[in-house]
Design a protein around this motif. Structure first.
Motif, short mmCIF file in Angstrom:
data_model
loop_
_atom_site.label_atom_id
_atom_site.label_comp_id
_atom_site.label_asym_id
_atom_site.label_seq_id
_atom_site.Cartn_x
_atom_site.Cartn_y
_atom_site.Cartn_z
N LEU A 68 2.84 -2.64 -2.31
CA LEU A 68 2.76 -2.03 -0.98
C LEU A 68 1.78 -0.87 -0.96
CD1 LEU A 68 6.53 -2.10 0.08
CD2 LEU A 68 4.69 -3.56 0.93
N ASN A 69 1.69 -0.12 -2.06
CA ASN A 69 0.72 0.98 -2.14
C ASN A 69 -0.71 0.44 -2.06
OD1 ASN A 69 2.63 3.01 -2.33
ND2 ASN A 69 2.61 3.05 -4.57
N GLU A 70 -0.96 -0.67 -2.74
CA GLU A 70 -2.30 -1.27 -2.70
C GLU A 70 -2.62 -1.79 -1.31
OE1 GLU A 70 -2.73 -2.95 -7.29
OE2 GLU A 70 -1.61 -4.12 -5.80
N ILE A 71 -1.64 -2.39 -0.67
CA ILE A 71 -1.85 -2.90 0.68
C ILE A 71 -2.17 -1.76 1.64
CG2 ILE A 71 -0.61 -3.89 2.66
CD1 ILE A 71 0.73 -5.80 0.66
N GLU A 72 -1.41 -0.68 1.56
CA GLU A 72 -1.65 0.46 2.45
C GLU A 72 -3.02 1.07 2.21
OE1 GLU A 72 0.28 4.80 3.73
OE2 GLU A 72 1.32 3.51 2.29
N ALA A 73 -3.39 1.24 0.94
CA ALA A 73 -4.68 1.86 0.62
C ALA A 73 -5.84 0.99 1.11
CB ALA A 73 -4.79 2.09 -0.88
N LEU A 74 -5.76 -0.32 0.89
CA LEU A 74 -6.81 -1.22 1.35
C LEU A 74 -6.90 -1.22 2.87
CD1 LEU A 74 -8.96 -3.37 0.84
CD2 LEU A 74 -7.11 -5.08 0.77
N ALA A 75 -5.75 -1.26 3.53
CA ALA A 75 -5.73 -1.27 5.00
C ALA A 75 -6.33 0.02 5.55
CB ALA A 75 -4.30 -1.45 5.50
N ARG A 76 -5.97 1.14 4.96
CA ARG A 76 -6.50 2.43 5.42
C ARG A 76 -8.02 2.49 5.29
NH1 ARG A 76 -3.46 5.38 2.53
NH2 ARG A 76 -4.87 5.62 0.76
N LYS A 77 -8.51 2.05 4.14
CA LYS A 77 -9.95 2.10 3.91
C LYS A 77 -10.68 1.10 4.79
CE LYS A 77 -11.22 3.45 -0.01
NZ LYS A 77 -11.50 3.62 -1.46
#
Length: 214
Positions: free
Chosen positions: A5-14
């Protein structure tokens, strides 16, 4: 591929930032995609579709304007990330029974995290509805009443958010969806890559969901 979920959030934010959202909106997009994935919805795909639709559109075309009791975009469908702030700002009005009516909305399921936040803030159950779909939030996980195919769509004609009795119909997702298809990952990465590139006059002209004061 399976992502945390951390990777998903970071990718989505960027990716959202690369799609020309302001940093504030990009943060909200990342949180929204994480919430959706954590609740069993295809959050990354939904954002990829939104960024594709909004690419090169100025913020002023996507932001909500009220007319005859309905919030609409100046041109085309509303951006659900921008409209999310409207939902949260009107939590008290929703609590008092005043519905929030939106016109055409791109990728309406992206409104769900903001409806959930408004439900928690107001302390009431809220129903988010469009085209036969009803998502009910009672300060917790959403419950769906309707066809799943109608829920995961690229756009809809109108959306209503209103207070309901504190009981959730239907079913709700029971497990996080951390799967990201190769195509979705490629699209999000392509938007995220723009955050590394030097700005050009052409890239500045495409505003996506950029705030006018960004």
């Amino acid at each position: 591929m399976i992502c945390s979920l951390n990777e998903i959030e970071a990718l989505a934010r960027k990716a959202a930032r690369g799609g020309a959202m302001s940093w504030g909106l990009a943060e909200e997009a990342g949180k929204a995609v994480r919430w959706l994935s954590d609740n069993g919805f295809p959050g990354p795909w939904l954002l990829a579709e939104l960024l594709r639709q909004n690419d090169a559109k100025p913020y002023s075309d996507l932001a909500p304007l009220q007319s005859d009791g309905i919030w609409r975009a100046r041109r085309g469908p509303l951006c659900p990330i921008i409209a999310g702030a409207l939902i949260c700002d009107r939590a008290d009005e929703l609590k008092e029974g005043a519905p929030l009516n939106l016109g055409e909305v791109a990728v309406p399921l992206l409104l769900a995290p903001f409806a959930a936040a408004a439900s928690r803030s107001a302390g009431v159950a809220l129903a988010l509805e469009w085209d036969g779909v009803s998502l009910v939030f009672d300060r917790g996980a959403p419950k769906l009443n309707g066809a799943t195919a109608a829920m995961i769509v690229a756009g809809t004609g109108s959306v209503t958010l209103s207070a309901r009795e504190a009981q959730a119909p239907g079913w709700g997702p029971t497990a996080p969806d951390r799967h990201v298809t190769a195509e979705t990952f490629r699209i999000l990465e392509s938007f995220a890559f723009r955050t590394y590139a030097l700005a050009t006059e052409e890239s500045r002209a495409g505003a996506g969901a950029r705030r006018e004061t960004d």
